[in-house]
Scaffold this active site. Structure first.
Site, PDB file in Angstrom:
ATOM      1  N   ARG A  82     -16.321  33.587  -9.834  1.00 52.42           N
ATOM      2  CA  ARG A  82     -17.379  34.043 -10.748  1.00 52.42           C
ATOM      3  C   ARG A  82     -18.325  34.973  -9.999  1.00 52.42           C
ATOM      4  O   ARG A  82     -18.772  34.663  -8.892  1.00 52.42           O
ATOM      5  CB  ARG A  82     -18.148  32.834 -11.281  1.00 52.42           C
ATOM      6  CG  ARG A  82     -19.240  33.160 -12.289  1.00 52.42           C
ATOM      7  CD  ARG A  82     -19.978  31.884 -12.697  1.00 52.42           C
ATOM      8  NE  ARG A  82     -19.090  30.942 -13.342  1.00 52.42           N
ATOM      9  CZ  ARG A  82     -19.277  29.617 -13.331  1.00 52.42           C
ATOM     10  NH1 ARG A  82     -20.285  29.092 -12.672  1.00 52.42           N
ATOM     11  NH2 ARG A  82     -18.442  28.828 -13.963  1.00 52.42           N
ATOM     12  N   ARG A 151     -28.361  29.502 -10.472  1.00 50.43           N
ATOM     13  CA  ARG A 151     -27.182  30.255 -10.890  1.00 50.43           C
ATOM     14  C   ARG A 151     -27.582  31.638 -11.423  1.00 50.43           C
ATOM     15  O   ARG A 151     -28.728  32.053 -11.295  1.00 50.43           O
ATOM     16  CB  ARG A 151     -26.427  29.469 -11.967  1.00 50.43           C
ATOM     17  CG  ARG A 151     -26.000  28.044 -11.540  1.00 50.43           C
ATOM     18  CD  ARG A 151     -24.742  28.047 -10.713  1.00 50.43           C
ATOM     19  NE  ARG A 151     -24.252  26.702 -10.430  1.00 50.43           N
ATOM     20  CZ  ARG A 151     -23.356  26.047 -11.160  1.00 50.43           C
ATOM     21  NH1 ARG A 151     -22.877  26.583 -12.262  1.00 50.43           N
ATOM     22  NH2 ARG A 151     -22.945  24.840 -10.802  1.00 50.43           N
ATOM     23  N   LYS A 215     -27.001  21.982 -10.085  1.00 54.34           N
ATOM     24  CA  LYS A 215     -27.155  23.376 -10.494  1.00 54.34           C
ATOM     25  C   LYS A 215     -28.486  23.588 -11.201  1.00 54.34           C
ATOM     26  O   LYS A 215     -29.067  22.665 -11.764  1.00 54.34           O
ATOM     27  CB  LYS A 215     -26.007  23.778 -11.418  1.00 54.34           C
ATOM     28  CG  LYS A 215     -25.901  22.936 -12.677  1.00 54.34           C
ATOM     29  CD  LYS A 215     -24.633  23.297 -13.436  1.00 54.34           C
ATOM     30  CE  LYS A 215     -24.434  22.374 -14.638  1.00 54.34           C
ATOM     31  NZ  LYS A 215     -23.169  22.659 -15.350  1.00 54.34           N
ATOM     32  N   LYS A 217     -30.609  26.556 -13.732  1.00 52.92           N
ATOM     33  CA  LYS A 217     -30.374  27.716 -14.590  1.00 52.92           C
ATOM     34  C   LYS A 217     -31.692  28.282 -15.113  1.00 52.92           C
ATOM     35  O   LYS A 217     -32.577  27.533 -15.527  1.00 52.92           O
ATOM     36  CB  LYS A 217     -29.464  27.330 -15.756  1.00 52.92           C
ATOM     37  CG  LYS A 217     -28.081  26.867 -15.297  1.00 52.92           C
ATOM     38  CD  LYS A 217     -27.179  26.491 -16.455  1.00 52.92           C
ATOM     39  CE  LYS A 217     -25.796  26.109 -15.970  1.00 52.92           C
ATOM     40  NZ  LYS A 217     -24.894  25.740 -17.088  1.00 52.92           N
ATOM     41  N   CYS A 436     -15.786  27.299 -24.692  1.00 56.46           N
ATOM     42  CA  CYS A 436     -15.611  27.303 -23.234  1.00 56.46           C
ATOM     43  C   CYS A 436     -14.124  27.486 -22.919  1.00 56.46           C
ATOM     44  O   CYS A 436     -13.262  27.424 -23.794  1.00 56.46           O
ATOM     45  CB  CYS A 436     -16.142  26.008 -22.631  1.00 56.46           C
ATOM     46  SG  CYS A 436     -15.138  24.555 -23.015  1.00 56.46           S
ATOM     47  N   CYS A 442      -9.621  24.187 -16.704  1.00 54.29           N
ATOM     48  CA  CYS A 442     -10.808  23.407 -16.348  1.00 54.29           C
ATOM     49  C   CYS A 442     -10.425  21.966 -16.043  1.00 54.29           C
ATOM     50  O   CYS A 442      -9.772  21.288 -16.858  1.00 54.29           O
ATOM     51  CB  CYS A 442     -11.838  23.451 -17.480  1.00 54.29           C
ATOM     52  SG  CYS A 442     -13.324  22.478 -17.116  1.00 54.29           S
ATOM     53  N   CYS A 481     -15.245  19.313 -23.340  1.00 47.94           N
ATOM     54  CA  CYS A 481     -15.870  18.111 -22.793  1.00 47.94           C
ATOM     55  C   CYS A 481     -17.359  18.181 -23.081  1.00 47.94           C
ATOM     56  O   CYS A 481     -17.848  19.198 -23.582  1.00 47.94           O
ATOM     57  CB  CYS A 481     -15.598  17.995 -21.287  1.00 47.94           C
ATOM     58  SG  CYS A 481     -16.658  19.049 -20.268  1.00 47.94           S
ATOM     59  N   CYS A 485     -20.833  23.658 -21.354  1.00 44.76           N
ATOM     60  CA  CYS A 485     -20.791  25.057 -20.919  1.00 44.76           C
ATOM     61  C   CYS A 485     -20.882  26.031 -22.087  1.00 44.76           C
ATOM     62  O   CYS A 485     -21.402  27.128 -21.934  1.00 44.76           O
ATOM     63  CB  CYS A 485     -19.529  25.319 -20.110  1.00 44.76           C
ATOM     64  SG  CYS A 485     -19.481  24.411 -18.546  1.00 44.76           S
TER      65      CYS A 485
END
Length: 570
Positions: A82, A151, A215, A217, A436, A442, A481, A485
């Site tokens: 990414r 991120r 993470k 954001k 996603c 994934c 899931c 995302c």
């Protein structure tokens, strides 16, 4: 929170991942040895955590896992890479390199993500360094695109929507650069840069040796367009202007989508608005929020380590006091603003200096050629003649930017030639869909998303057509899931994978991204999903009030209970 309480830091028993970070020597780990091991397509277990900070995840082709296991072969390992793209803006030359890398080393497609970043899938271990070096050759990088750090910083990228876009996008890049890890490990491992003689020990003035608990954001949005879903971020900055001039931001904190099934202590959450800060103080305030999460975040249980849980544990009012005390900045009262939507705006919009911006639909962000729809070829041709730049949106879409009046016809001709434009025939549901990646790559996915949602939408479109709702905008989002995302908990129709072919159905989010949806039915297969919607959609067509959105309708009718909307304590 009293000053004494505010200064009393929690004590955690470090999780295994915390130990990996501690022992990684500032994100080096044993990556060099793992990459050199030709006996396997994988890297060591500890390095699978370390490599995230460098912008990559190890994955397998889950479609082949069972067959390869039967043949006593190791899983078909590959890597997702990414790129970090603040505000989602890239040049024609960058696009051409990214397109080439997808063909040369990846799956042949580019993925535009919900965080305005590029992803390449299917990169083999032996090609990781060459791919990252290729990205770096464009003056872009992958560091901090993943991992327990800040991120990619999102911001509205379509200058046709507001004259403030250039300044807001530039500030997104300033934040991103300011919060980058300072370790030289990335340059040593991927770019073959050597430390200077007597190389000094790395230091991380913002993150420290263990970086963040999870993470982090950040997104910026310019009302009335909430196209970055600003309230789903750890920090959301809502641009406030005077005329065409940016003067500051309303500050929202504590958003996040992820949850864990069966664990009630985890939940999606929208950010709370805590006040207003001038643009001159905004960067310092953002840094201090990150540092508070560094110091107070849960480092023992990663399922409870996102900033939203830190905020709820401290209390929003108490957090605000702590933030003002530590930063020396007193937040002002929240300034007036209004969001009207959180989807993309398609079609032509004129921005500053008489330049044009064209919003394009890219189904679930996958740039590829399929039959007569040759999106990848069309965009490559546009990049070659350098008539536009390329701007990713927060909804997996794309804006072709800075187009001169004289070049509009040329752009439309190429897009039409390859079946990309115009967007005639797209339903309001399909244009507002997000999915996603999910299966087959994934590792967290329980169910399909990107590969399945277009087919499901086709079947829902039949119901919409029967009720004269084809052109009505309805937000639908699907994930494989509950990690969120694709921000499924902000879909007026949200589908979250529970098992292969089974989804939880959520209803009732706000159209502008300021209210979460509510669980309606569990473990539905396709027949069950269509049955529920075949009952709800006709009711919506028949019983809605003028201009009423689907999410508002299901709440007004008591079909689901309303979730609290964004709180403003400023």
């Amino acid at each position: 929170m009293s000053e004494q309480q505010g200064n009393q830091l929690p004590q955690w028993k470090p999780s295994p991942v915390e130990h990996i970070k501690i022992n990684s020597d500032y994100l080096r780990g044993t990556l060099v040895d793992s990459l050199a091991d030709e006996l396997t397509g994988s890297i060591s277990p500890d390095d699978t955590q370390v490599i995230k900070f460098h912008g990559s995840y190890q994955q397998t082709d889950r479609d082949l896992d069972a067959e390869r296991k039967k043949q006593r072969l190791e899983p078909l390992y590959s890597f997702m890479i990414r790129a970090r793209v603040p505000a989602g803006i890239s040049t024609p030359d960058q696009w051409l390199v990214f397109d080439r890398l997808a063909d040369q080393y990846g799956s042949g497609t580019l993925k535009l993500t919900t965080r305005q970043a590029f992803q390449w899938h299917g990169i083999l271990k032996r090609d990781l360094k060459k791919t990252i070096q290729g990205i770096h050759s464009t003056l872009m990088d992958t560091i901090a695109a993943c991992g327990d750090v800040n991120r990619n910083v999102m911001a509205t990228s379509n200058e046709g929507l507001s004259p403030m876009v250039p300044e807001v996008a530039a500030f997104a890049k300033t934040i991103s650069d300011h919060l980058l890890p300072r370790t030289s490990a990335y340059h040593e491992i991927w770019l073959d840069k050597q430390l200077l003689a007597g190389g000094e020990k790395d230091e991380e003035p913002i993150y420290g040796k263990t970086y963040l608990p999870r993470k982090f954001k950040i997104a910026l949005a310019i009302p009335p367009y909430n196209d970055t879903d600003v309230f789903t971020n750890d920090i959301g900055l809502i641009a406030i202007g005077e005329g065409d001039r940016l003067v500051g931001f309303n500050v929202a904190v504590g958003g996040g989508m992820g949850m864990t099934f069966g664990m009630e202590s985890t939940y999606p959450r929208l950010a709370d608005v805590i006040g207003y800060v001038s643009k001159g103080d905004a960067l310092k305030l953002v840094e201090e929020i990150v540092k508070i999460q560094r110091d107070y975040g849960n480092r023992e249980n990663r399922k409870l380590s996102r900033f939203k849980y830190t905020l709820d544990r401290l209390g929003t009012e108490e957090f605000k006091q702590l933030l003002e005390q530590r930063s020396g900045i007193r937040l002002e009262s929240t300034r007036a603003y209004q969001f009207t939507q959180n989807g993309d705006v398609f079609g032509w919009k004129q921005g500053l200096h008489q330049r044009w911006f064209l919003g394009l639909f890219v189904e679930h962000g996958r740039v590829k050629d399929v039959g007569s729809y040759r999106l990848k070829t069309a965009l490559r041709e546009l990049a070659r003649i350098k008539v536009c730049d390329f701007r990713l949106t927060g909804n997996q879409g794309l804006v072709l930017g800075k187009i001169e009046e004289a070049d509009k016809v040329k752009v439309e001709k190429i897009l039409t030639q390859y079946g990309v434009w115009p967007h005639d025939g797209l339903s309001g549901l399909r244009k507002n869909a997000i999915a996603c990646v999910a299966l087959n790559t994934c590792t967290l996915a329980f169910a399909e998303a990107e590969r399945y949602l277009p087919t499901l939408i086709g079947k829902i479109e039949q119901i919409l057509s029967e009720n004269d709702l084809t052109n009505d905008d309805i937000l639908i989002r699907m994930t494989g899931c509950p990690n969120g995302c694709g921000r499924p908990f902000l879909g007026e129709i949200g589908l979250v994978g529970r098992a292969l072919g089974r989804y939880n159905l959520y209803l009732g989010a706000g159209f502008s991204g300021e209210r979460l949806n509510t669980l309606y039915k569990e473990m539905l297969d396709e027949e069950g999903i269509l049955q529920e919607l075949s009952e709800l959609i006709p009711r919506y067509a028949e019983e809605r009030t003028p201009g009423e959105r689907f999410g508002d309708f299901v709440i007004r009718k008591g079909i689901v209970a309303s979730k609290p909307e964004v709180k403003n304590i400023g």
